[in-house]
Design a protein around this motif. Structure first.
Motif, PDB file in Angstrom:
ATOM      1  N   SER A 119       0.826  -1.210   0.000  1.00 30.89           N
ATOM      2  CA  SER A 119       0.000   0.000   0.000  1.00 30.89           C
ATOM      3  C   SER A 119       0.862   1.264   0.000  1.00 30.89           C
ATOM      4  O   SER A 119       0.400   2.324  -0.405  1.00 30.89           O
ATOM      5  CB  SER A 119      -0.946   0.012   1.203  1.00 30.89           C
ATOM      6  N   GLY A 120       2.108   1.121   0.474  1.00 26.50           N
ATOM      7  CA  GLY A 120       3.030   2.253   0.491  1.00 26.50           C
ATOM      8  C   GLY A 120       2.795   3.244   1.614  1.00 26.50           C
ATOM      9  O   GLY A 120       3.479   4.257   1.699  1.00 26.50           O
ATOM     10  N   LYS A 121       1.819   2.965   2.476  1.00 29.00           N
ATOM     11  CA  LYS A 121       1.515   3.872   3.578  1.00 29.00           C
ATOM     12  C   LYS A 121       2.372   3.548   4.795  1.00 29.00           C
ATOM     13  O   LYS A 121       2.655   2.393   5.069  1.00 29.00           O
ATOM     14  CB  LYS A 121       0.052   3.742   4.015  1.00 29.00           C
ATOM     15  N   LYS A 122       2.739   4.572   5.520  1.00 32.51           N
ATOM     16  CA  LYS A 122       3.315   4.361   6.844  1.00 32.51           C
ATOM     17  C   LYS A 122       2.166   3.888   7.730  1.00 32.51           C
ATOM     18  O   LYS A 122       1.013   4.261   7.502  1.00 32.51           O
ATOM     19  CB  LYS A 122       3.899   5.659   7.402  1.00 32.51           C
ATOM     20  N   ALA A 123       2.459   3.064   8.707  1.00 32.58           N
ATOM     21  CA  ALA A 123       1.397   2.543   9.564  1.00 32.58           C
ATOM     22  C   ALA A 123       1.853   2.542  11.018  1.00 32.58           C
ATOM     23  O   ALA A 123       3.002   2.239  11.315  1.00 32.58           O
ATOM     24  CB  ALA A 123       1.033   1.125   9.134  1.00 32.58           C
ATOM     25  N   THR A 124       0.939   2.883  11.895  1.00 35.36           N
ATOM     26  CA  THR A 124       1.211   2.789  13.319  1.00 35.36           C
ATOM     27  C   THR A 124       1.149   1.320  13.728  1.00 35.36           C
ATOM     28  O   THR A 124       0.628   0.480  12.981  1.00 35.36           O
ATOM     29  CB  THR A 124       0.176   3.577  14.130  1.00 35.36           C
ATOM     30  N   ARG A 125       1.603   1.039  14.910  1.00 33.07           N
ATOM     31  CA  ARG A 125       1.535  -0.335  15.415  1.00 33.07           C
ATOM     32  C   ARG A 125       0.074  -0.791  15.505  1.00 33.07           C
ATOM     33  O   ARG A 125      -0.233  -1.932  15.225  1.00 33.07           O
ATOM     34  CB  ARG A 125       2.243  -0.450  16.766  1.00 33.07           C
ATOM     35  N   ILE A 128      -1.087  -1.678  12.031  1.00 33.03           N
ATOM     36  CA  ILE A 128      -0.520  -2.980  11.656  1.00 33.03           C
ATOM     37  C   ILE A 128      -1.332  -4.087  12.315  1.00 33.03           C
ATOM     38  O   ILE A 128      -1.732  -5.065  11.665  1.00 33.03           O
ATOM     39  CB  ILE A 128       0.972  -3.079  12.039  1.00 33.03           C
ATOM     40  N   ARG A 129      -1.581  -3.961  13.600  1.00 27.23           N
ATOM     41  CA  ARG A 129      -2.381  -4.966  14.317  1.00 27.23           C
ATOM     42  C   ARG A 129      -3.766  -5.129  13.683  1.00 27.23           C
ATOM     43  O   ARG A 129      -4.255  -6.239  13.524  1.00 27.23           O
ATOM     44  CB  ARG A 129      -2.528  -4.588  15.792  1.00 27.23           C
ATOM     45  N   ALA A 130      -4.389  -4.019  13.318  1.00 27.11           N
ATOM     46  CA  ALA A 130      -5.710  -4.088  12.697  1.00 27.11           C
ATOM     47  C   ALA A 130      -5.636  -4.813  11.353  1.00 27.11           C
ATOM     48  O   ALA A 130      -6.506  -5.625  11.027  1.00 27.11           O
ATOM     49  CB  ALA A 130      -6.282  -2.684  12.518  1.00 27.11           C
ATOM     50  N   HIS A 131      -4.588  -4.546  10.578  1.00 29.65           N
ATOM     51  CA  HIS A 131      -4.465  -5.153   9.252  1.00 29.65           C
ATOM     52  C   HIS A 131      -4.252  -6.667   9.328  1.00 29.65           C
ATOM     53  O   HIS A 131      -4.741  -7.397   8.467  1.00 29.65           O
ATOM     54  CB  HIS A 131      -3.338  -4.496   8.456  1.00 29.65           C
ATOM     55  N   ILE A 132      -3.541  -7.121  10.334  1.00 31.77           N
ATOM     56  CA  ILE A 132      -3.288  -8.570  10.451  1.00 31.77           C
ATOM     57  C   ILE A 132      -4.268  -9.252  11.403  1.00 31.77           C
ATOM     58  O   ILE A 132      -4.114 -10.438  11.699  1.00 31.77           O
ATOM     59  CB  ILE A 132      -1.832  -8.867  10.893  1.00 31.77           C
ATOM     60  N   GLU A 151       9.133  -2.771  10.539  1.00 33.42           N
ATOM     61  CA  GLU A 151      10.428  -2.427   9.961  1.00 33.42           C
ATOM     62  C   GLU A 151      10.364  -2.081   8.478  1.00 33.42           C
ATOM     63  O   GLU A 151      10.789  -0.993   8.076  1.00 33.42           O
ATOM     64  CB  GLU A 151      11.430  -3.547  10.231  1.00 33.42           C
ATOM     65  N   PRO A 152       9.834  -2.961   7.606  1.00 35.48           N
ATOM     66  CA  PRO A 152       9.791  -2.591   6.183  1.00 35.48           C
ATOM     67  C   PRO A 152       8.767  -1.497   5.862  1.00 35.48           C
ATOM     68  O   PRO A 152       8.901  -0.804   4.872  1.00 35.48           O
ATOM     69  CB  PRO A 152       9.424  -3.880   5.464  1.00 35.48           C
ATOM     70  N   ILE A 153       7.740  -1.346   6.686  1.00 35.27           N
ATOM     71  CA  ILE A 153       6.727  -0.331   6.419  1.00 35.27           C
ATOM     72  C   ILE A 153       7.237   1.060   6.790  1.00 35.27           C
ATOM     73  O   ILE A 153       7.083   2.002   6.038  1.00 35.27           O
ATOM     74  CB  ILE A 153       5.423  -0.633   7.204  1.00 35.27           C
TER      75      ILE A 153
END
Length: 155
Positions: A119-125, A128-132, A151-153
């Motif tokens: 997606s190329g977006k920066k994401a908060t922790r 990230i938790r919501a996405h997974i 790390e990669p995001i």
């Protein structure tokens, strides 16, 4: 009585034509017919995320999608993403951050994580938790997995 249908789809860049049973799930087709066993069968209800695949660029649950529904589609599996080196940074981060335990959830977790990375977006922790959140891991407690994805995001 189940009937057989002919489908043609592109799996990891290779066009495949096969006769499939009308009620065969996509993940079963990939595992049983093509020998692509990286996507796992867990709950068979679309809840655990072990069967996560990419179809036409979107992640889907392979246990909820029928093989006939993938007719004409582009399907990418964990093997394809790994072989193309698309997952290289995530795989390295999962290894370095000790986000791997038994490995059962790892293919689906990597597929979901890569969806966020793409997606190329920066994401908060929390993002990230919501996405997974649709991918269950019974071993790690998610902390190391979130560390590895972060790390990669945001790196």
């Amino acid at each position: 009585m189940d009937q057989s249908l002919v489908v043609t789809l592109t799996v990891n860049g290779t066009q495949v034509t096969r006769s499939v049973q009308a009620r065969q799930h996509l993940v079963d087709f990939l595992r049983d017919e093509l020998g692509l066993t990286g996507s796992h069968i867990g709950c068979e209800h679309g809840v655990c995320g072990a069967c996560t695949l990419r179809v036409n660029g979107d992640i889907v649950r392979g246990c909820l999608m029928l093989a006939v529904q993938a007719n004409g589609c582009r399907v990418e599996t964990i093997e394809g993403l790994s072989d193309s080196n698309e997952l290289e940074k995530l795989q390295k981060a999962f290894h370095e951050k000790n986000a791997l335990q038994c490995g059962f959830c790892t293919p689906g977790m990597l597929m979901a994580a890569q969806d966020l990375v793409r997606s190329g977006k920066k994401a908060t922790r929390e993002e990230i938790r919501a996405h997974i959140s649709g991918n269950y891991c019974r071993c790690t407690g998610y902390q190391a997995i979130v560390d590895a994805i972060e790390e990669p995001i945001n790196g």
